[in-house]
Design a protein around this motif. Structure first.
Motif, PDB file in Angstrom:
ATOM      1  N   GLY A  81       0.806  -1.219   0.000  1.00 32.28           N
ATOM      2  CA  GLY A  81       0.000   0.000   0.000  1.00 32.28           C
ATOM      3  C   GLY A  81       0.836   1.264   0.000  1.00 32.28           C
ATOM      4  N   HIS A  82       0.172   2.376  -0.278  1.00 32.36           N
ATOM      5  CA  HIS A  82       0.817   3.691  -0.215  1.00 32.36           C
ATOM      6  C   HIS A  82      -0.123   4.678   0.430  1.00 32.36           C
ATOM      7  N   THR A  83       0.434   5.649   1.122  1.00 33.47           N
ATOM      8  CA  THR A  83      -0.383   6.668   1.762  1.00 33.47           C
ATOM      9  C   THR A  83       0.437   7.938   1.938  1.00 33.47           C
ATOM     10  N   ARG A 135       3.009  -4.451  -6.859  1.00 36.04           N
ATOM     11  CA  ARG A 135       3.183  -2.993  -6.895  1.00 36.04           C
ATOM     12  C   ARG A 135       4.668  -2.679  -6.889  1.00 36.04           C
ATOM     13  N   ASN A 136       4.989  -1.451  -7.247  1.00 40.77           N
ATOM     14  CA  ASN A 136       6.393  -1.033  -7.165  1.00 40.77           C
ATOM     15  C   ASN A 136       6.483   0.325  -6.489  1.00 40.77           C
ATOM     16  N   GLY A 137       7.628   0.556  -5.835  1.00 41.47           N
ATOM     17  CA  GLY A 137       7.788   1.733  -5.000  1.00 41.47           C
ATOM     18  C   GLY A 137       7.714   3.029  -5.780  1.00 41.47           C
ATOM     19  N   MET A 138       8.275   3.024  -6.977  1.00 45.40           N
ATOM     20  CA  MET A 138       8.285   4.271  -7.729  1.00 45.40           C
ATOM     21  C   MET A 138       6.863   4.683  -8.102  1.00 45.40           C
ATOM     22  N   ASP A 139       6.093   3.739  -8.658  1.00 46.76           N
ATOM     23  CA  ASP A 139       4.718   4.086  -9.038  1.00 46.76           C
ATOM     24  C   ASP A 139       3.885   4.445  -7.810  1.00 46.76           C
ATOM     25  N   ASN A 140       4.053   3.685  -6.729  1.00 52.44           N
ATOM     26  CA  ASN A 140       3.285   3.977  -5.519  1.00 52.44           C
ATOM     27  C   ASN A 140       3.564   5.380  -5.001  1.00 52.44           C
ATOM     28  N   LEU A 170       4.839   7.895  -6.713  1.00 59.08           N
ATOM     29  CA  LEU A 170       4.392   8.890  -7.699  1.00 59.08           C
ATOM     30  C   LEU A 170       2.888   9.123  -7.601  1.00 59.08           C
ATOM     31  N   VAL A 171       2.124   8.042  -7.474  1.00 53.67           N
ATOM     32  CA  VAL A 171       0.668   8.174  -7.366  1.00 53.67           C
ATOM     33  C   VAL A 171       0.307   9.020  -6.148  1.00 53.67           C
ATOM     34  N   GLU A 172       0.941   8.707  -5.044  1.00 52.69           N
ATOM     35  CA  GLU A 172       0.623   9.436  -3.812  1.00 52.69           C
ATOM     36  C   GLU A 172       1.080  10.881  -3.904  1.00 52.69           C
ATOM     37  N   MET A 173       2.254  11.109  -4.476  1.00 53.67           N
ATOM     38  CA  MET A 173       2.756  12.473  -4.625  1.00 53.67           C
ATOM     39  C   MET A 173       1.896  13.271  -5.586  1.00 53.67           C
ATOM     40  N   GLY A 174       1.366  12.592  -6.609  1.00 56.69           N
ATOM     41  CA  GLY A 174       0.519  13.287  -7.569  1.00 56.69           C
ATOM     42  C   GLY A 174      -0.707  13.907  -6.923  1.00 56.69           C
ATOM     43  N   LYS A 175      -1.167  13.306  -5.831  1.00 56.13           N
ATOM     44  CA  LYS A 175      -2.338  13.842  -5.125  1.00 56.13           C
ATOM     45  C   LYS A 175      -2.034  15.187  -4.480  1.00 56.13           C
TER      46      LYS A 175
END
Lengths: 211, 235
Positions: free
Chosen positions: B13-15, B119-124, B126-131
Motif C-alpha cells: 500500500g501507499h499513503t 506494486r512497485n515503490g516508484m509508481d506507488n 508517484l501516485v501518492e505524490m501526484g495527489k
C-alpha cells in the motif's frame, strides 16, 4: 582501486573548456561522444548532474546507480542509470579510482548547518546549479537532485559511518564517460572553503569532449 | 495521549499525511521484516524536501536511527528520529520501478491477481505524490525504514534479511508541518524471491517535547543549528 587510462589525445578533442574555480557550467554531450573531466591542479571536487537532453525529467539517479552496480562508489565500468532505469553514461576511464555518490552539493543553507550561521553568504555549489539552471530555462530547483562529486572520496565504514577524506586525486587526474544518449551536463566546480576536500583552495577544472 | 490518526498500511500500500508541527508519526513493523520507503516535504512549500546527501554528510553517517535528524535542502529539520527500536534504517536502496519488479518477481498483473498484484515503490510514491501536485521531478533519494544495508571496504553492499523484528518501531517528530509520503514494499535489495510485502501500522499523536528530542538536538552540533534554522529560514 583499479585505474584505467585513456588513449584519447587532448589535441583530438572536438570541444575543450576550462571551468574556473567556483563557477558553474552547463553543456550538452551527444550520444556516443566521450566526456573527460580533468582535475587540473588536484583535489578539486567537480559536482556534476546529468539529464537526458530530449526529456530532462529523466536524470541521474544515485540510488538506482548504486543498487544496480552493487557498490557505493563509482569508477571505470560504472553505469550511471536514470530515474527511469535507463543508462545515461558509462565510466570508461578513470585515473582517480573513486568518486563520491553520497555527499551531495554544498549550499548556503547546508553550510549554516555544517559549519556556522555566518557561512550563509559564502559561495556554494547549489547557488551555481540554480544560476545555470535558471539561465538555461530547462531546469529549476527541483531538478537539483543528488549529484556525483567527481574526485572526492567519502568512504562508508562497515558500521555505517560516513567519513570525508582527501588525497585520492592529484593534478592531471581525470575521469572519462561515454554518453549512452544525448545528455545535459550540469557542473559546479566546487567553491567550498570550509573543509579540506580541496585543500581550502578551489582550482580550475577542464572538460574535454571527443566524437 | 491523543491519537489523531491510526492506519494499518497493508503490504504493497501507499499513503500520505501531514504531520503537524509538534506531532509524532509512529511506524510499527507489526509482523517483522517490513520496509517502508519514505519521502518528506515542507507541507507549505513543497519545493523544500528531504535531502539525504545533506542529511548524511551533516551527521557523518550513512545509516539513520535514534538521535538522527532528517534534513531538508534548506538546512532545516523535517523530522527527528526520537524513538527507534530497530537501530538501522537504510539510505542506499531507493525504490524499484515496474520493470525492475517484473524482472525480480515475474509477471504480477491486476488482471490475474486483483489487489494482490505486484506494486512497485516508484509508481506507488508517484501516485501518492501526484495527489499533492508533486511529480517525477520531486522524487530524489528516499529513506528505507526498517532495512539494513552495510558497505564493505570495497564499497560492496550486503542486505541483512529479517533485520527488523516483529514490533519494531520508529517515531518521527515533526518540528514543522511536514508532508510524509510512504509506501510499504520489500526493500529493492531484499533477496527473498517471493513478492511478499509486509504491513506497517501508522499512528499520529501530539508530543510537543517528547523524550528523545533532546538527543536529536544534541547528538551533533549540526543538528542544533538545523533546528535553529527552522526559525531563521521560516517560510
Amino acid at each position: 582501486m583499479t585505474l584505467t587510462t585513456s588513449d584519447k589525445q587532448p589535441a583530438d578533442a572536438v570541444y575543450r573548456h576550462i571551468i574556473p574555480a567556483g563557477e558553474p557550467f552547463l553543456f550538452e554531450v551527444k550520444k556516443g561522444q566521450t566526456l573527460r573531466l580533468h582535475d587540473l591542479e588536484g583535489n578539486q571536487a567537480v559536482d556534476t548532474l546529468f539529464y537526458r537532453a530530449a526529456s530532462p525529467r529523466e536524470r541521474y539517479d544515485a540510488q538506482r546507480t548504486l543498487r544496480r552496480q552493487n557498490n557505493a562508489y563509482l569508477t571505470s565500468g560504472s553505469v550511471l542509470y536514470s530515474n527511469l532505469g535507463n543508462p545515461l553514461l558509462t565510466i570508461v576511464a578513470d585515473t582517480c579510482g573513486r568518486h563520491d555518490t553520497l555527499g551531495g552539493a554544498c549550499a548556503q543553507e547546508s553550510n549554516t548547518v555544517r559549519y556556522s550561521a555566518d557561512t550563509r553568504y559564502m559561495h556554494s555549489c547549489r547557488d551555481n546549479f540554480l544560476c545555470a539552471c535558471l539561465h538555461d530555462g530547462r531546469l529549476n530547483k527541483r531538478d537539483i537532485t543528488a549529484n556525483i562529486n567527481f574526485f572526492m572520496n567519502v568512504p562508508v565504514t562497515p558500521e555505517g559511518g560516513l567519513t570525508f577524506e582527501d588525497g585520492i586525486s592529484a593534478a592531471g587526474k581525470y575521469v572519462e564517460l561515454r554518453a549512452e544518449c544525448d545528455v545535459i551536463v550540469l557542473i559546479s566546480n566546487c567553491p567550498q572553503l570550509n573543509n579540506p576536500c580541496n585543500g581550502w583552495n578551489p582550482t580550475a577544472a577542464e572538460v574535454l569532449v571527443w566524437n | 495521549m491523543t491519537h489523531h490518526y491510526e492506519e494499518t498500511l497493508p503490504g504493497g500500500g501507499h499513503t500520505s499525511l501531514v504531520i503537524k508541527k509538534g506531532q509524532i508519526l509512529r511506524l510499527t513493523d507489526s509482523d517483522g521484516g517490513a520496509n517502508v520507503s519514505l519521502m518528506l516535504f515542507n507541507a507549505h512549500e513543497k519545493s523544500e524536501r528531504l535531502n539525504l546527501p545533506d542529511t548524511l554528510k551533516g551527521q557523518h553517517t550513512a545509516r539513520l536511527g535514534a538521535g538522527h535528524c532528517l534534513y531538508s535542502d534548506m538546512g532545516r529539520v523535517l523530522a527527528a528520529i526520537v524513538t527507534d527500536t530497530c537501530g538501522w534504517h537504510d539510505s542506499f536502496g531507493g525504490v524499484l520501478n515496474a520493470a525492475e519488479v517484473a524482472e525480480k518477481y515475474g509477471k504480477g498483473r491486476y488482471q490475474e491477481l486483483r489487489n494482490g498484484f505486484h506494486r512497485n515503490g516508484m509508481d506507488n510514491l508517484l501516485v501518492e505524490m501526484g495527489k499533492w501536485n508533486l511529480m517525477l521531478e520531486d522524487l530524489p533519494m528516499v529513506l528505507n525504514l526498517f532495512s539494513k544495508v552495510t558497505v564493505d571496504e570495497k564499497g560492496r553492499f550486503t542486505f541483512h534479511s529479517q533485520h527488523s523484528a516483529p514490533g519494531s518501531m520508529v517515531e518521527l517528530y515533526a518540528p514543522m508541518d511536514v508532508l510524509a509520503v510512504l509506501t510499504a514494499l520489500p526493500h529493492p535489495m531484499d533477496p527473498e524471491p517471493e513478492y511478499s510485502p509486509r504491513p506497517v501500522e501508522l499512528s499520529l499523536r501530539e508530543a510537543s517535547d517528547p523524550q528523545g528530542l533532546t538527543l536529536c538536538k544534541t547528538s551533533r552540533p549540526e543538528n542544533l543549528r538545523a533546528f535553529q534554522n527552522i526559525e531563521r529560514f521560516a517560510v
